[in-house]
Design an enzyme around this catalytic site. Structure first.
Site, PDB file in Angstrom:
ATOM      1  N   LYS A 115       0.826  -1.215   0.000  1.00  0.00           N
ATOM      2  CA  LYS A 115       0.000   0.000   0.000  1.00  0.00           C
ATOM      3  C   LYS A 115       0.853   1.254   0.000  1.00  0.00           C
ATOM      4  O   LYS A 115       0.475   2.263  -0.589  1.00  0.00           O
ATOM      5  CB  LYS A 115      -0.984  -0.007   1.181  1.00  0.00           C
ATOM      6  CG  LYS A 115      -2.108  -0.995   0.959  1.00  0.00           C
ATOM      7  CD  LYS A 115      -3.350  -0.648   1.731  1.00  0.00           C
ATOM      8  CE  LYS A 115      -4.483  -1.586   1.320  1.00  0.00           C
ATOM      9  NZ  LYS A 115      -5.620  -1.568   2.211  1.00  0.00           N
ATOM     10  N   LYS A 197      -3.099 -11.145  -6.926  1.00  0.00           N
ATOM     11  CA  LYS A 197      -4.386 -11.579  -6.370  1.00  0.00           C
ATOM     12  C   LYS A 197      -5.537 -10.746  -6.925  1.00  0.00           C
ATOM     13  O   LYS A 197      -5.360  -9.583  -7.270  1.00  0.00           O
ATOM     14  CB  LYS A 197      -4.356 -11.551  -4.841  1.00  0.00           C
ATOM     15  CG  LYS A 197      -4.330 -10.178  -4.244  1.00  0.00           C
ATOM     16  CD  LYS A 197      -4.507 -10.217  -2.741  1.00  0.00           C
ATOM     17  CE  LYS A 197      -4.531  -8.765  -2.259  1.00  0.00           C
ATOM     18  NZ  LYS A 197      -4.727  -8.535  -0.881  1.00  0.00           N
ATOM     19  N   LYS A 200     -10.016  -5.264  -6.262  1.00  0.00           N
ATOM     20  CA  LYS A 200     -10.857  -4.255  -6.907  1.00  0.00           C
ATOM     21  C   LYS A 200     -10.030  -3.253  -7.713  1.00  0.00           C
ATOM     22  O   LYS A 200     -10.561  -2.570  -8.573  1.00  0.00           O
ATOM     23  CB  LYS A 200     -11.681  -3.520  -5.848  1.00  0.00           C
ATOM     24  CG  LYS A 200     -10.812  -2.866  -4.799  1.00  0.00           C
ATOM     25  CD  LYS A 200     -11.607  -2.158  -3.749  1.00  0.00           C
ATOM     26  CE  LYS A 200     -10.706  -1.389  -2.783  1.00  0.00           C
ATOM     27  NZ  LYS A 200      -9.776  -2.170  -1.993  1.00  0.00           N
TER      28      LYS A 200
END
Ligand code: TYM
Length: 334
Positions: A115, A197, A200
């Protein structure tokens, strides 16, 4: 005398719409265990603001997520469903546990590394200390198991380390929980990029729970299979990651083994296989989508669910928090 049930707890961030990875990696497992366990499931809204959110969208998605939890089979009568920010004890224990979590441990977290690479302009303190809040989410409820997908294993292991460290100093305060990871569906990969993976952030490769059947089918038909010319449904994650991912999804939704799937599609090629996976997923999600739409229309019902959930959750959470405050030496308020 009735034996007390073991406890299960988990949460999902309402930072995006729920997708097939969330469903197969986590929610499906929750719903299947509701009878056996005393279950707590929540919307992890406090975690989402480690990345900037649109406030109106966050509010909407939090309620949609609750409706979808129920539609996935989580009966609010049997499961405690609540919104994280309704229980102040999460933030309170989160602070305490921050003081028992090491800088080095937090620096090693993959989710933090990912992130912070994605949001270079907003590498905030919350993003870094996120796992201490997650440990608080978990340890407040003294669960035996935390059902999550593979990607959350590292955070669950850190939670165990924090609990063990705390117990070592103060005696048995926390139950040391175990992650509970499904056999099939623990790591659903993107349909367009099977090396990362399903998430969204790549919507073309991500199947959302509320998506229309025709859109789901289109995504499966376009799914990446492999670059060789074999055109054969065979489980070989190293050289055929796209096919292995589709087999994994098919196995998770149908309960079939890889050998059964190979036999079912022997000699048929990807042209038959991909739409069959799409169809199986559509049929799994159809009742969920229809039910979620109905539930979402009833705002008063949703409110009654999250209010009752918060009451039950707060009771358990506050009990643990009081114990922790006492152990560390805070003067009791009452
Ligand atoms: P989150 O919100 O990213 O994901 C929610 C759950 O979905 C699983 N998952 C997947 N499983 C398989 N394949 C995928 N592609 C996939 N993508 C997501 C995740 O493993 C997870 O189980 N930190 C957590 C939320 C959280 C939490 C908690 C979980 C906050 N507090 C306490 C358990 C207990 C997170 O970011 O998950």
């Amino acid at each position: 005398m009735e034996q007390t049930k073991k406890v299960m707890l988990s949460g999902i961030q309402p930072s995006g719409d729920l997708h097939l990875g969330n469903y197969l990696g986590a929610i499906k497992n929750w719903a299947e265990r509701a009878e056996e366990f005393d279950c707590y499931y929540f919307m992890a809204d406090m975690h989402t603001i480690t990345v900037r959110q649109d406030p109106a969208a966050l509010r909407r998605r939090t309620l949609e997520q609750l409706a979808q939890y129920i539609a996935c089979g989580l009966d609010p009568e049997r499961n405690t469903l609540f919104i994280q920010s309704h229980i102040p004890a999460h933030a309170e224990l989160g602070w305490v546990l921050n003081c028992y979590t090491m800088f080095g441990e937090l620096s090693r977290m993959t989710q933090f590394k990912d992130k912070s690479a994605k949001h270079k302009d907003n590498i905030n303190g919350g993003l870094f200390t996120y796992p201490a809040l997650m440990a608080a989410d978990i340890l407040l409820y003294q669960p035996d198991y935390v059902p999550v997908g593979e990607d959350q294993k590292q955070h669950c292991e850190l939670t165990r380390d924090i609990a063990i460290r705390f117990n070592h100093i103060y005696g048995d305060v926390f139950k040391v929980p175990e992650p509970y990871i499904p056999k099939a569906g623990a790591r659903v990969m993107g349909l367009t990029a099977p090396e990362s993976k399903m998430s969204k952030s790549i919507p073309e490769g991500c199947v959302f729970l509320m998506e229309k059947p025709e859109d789901i089918q289109r995504k499966f038909k376009r799914a990446i299979t492999d670059s060789d010319t074999e055109n054969c449904v065979r489980f070989d994650p190293a050289s055929k990651p796209g096919v292995a991912n589709l087999m994994n999804i098919y196995a998770a939704v149908t309960g079939k083994s890889f050998a059964e799937i190979e036999a079912e599609f022997a000699g048929q090629g990807y042209g038959k296989f991909k739409p069959a996976v799409g169809e199986a997923v559509i049929e799994t999600l159809r009742p969920i989508r229809e039910e979620a739409q109905k539930i979402l229309a009833d705002k008063a019902y949703l409110e009654s669910v999250y209010k009752a959930g918060a009451e039950k959750a707060a009771y358990v959470a506050n009990k643990t928090l009081r114990k922790v405050y006492k152990k560390v030496g805070f003067v009791p308020a009452r």
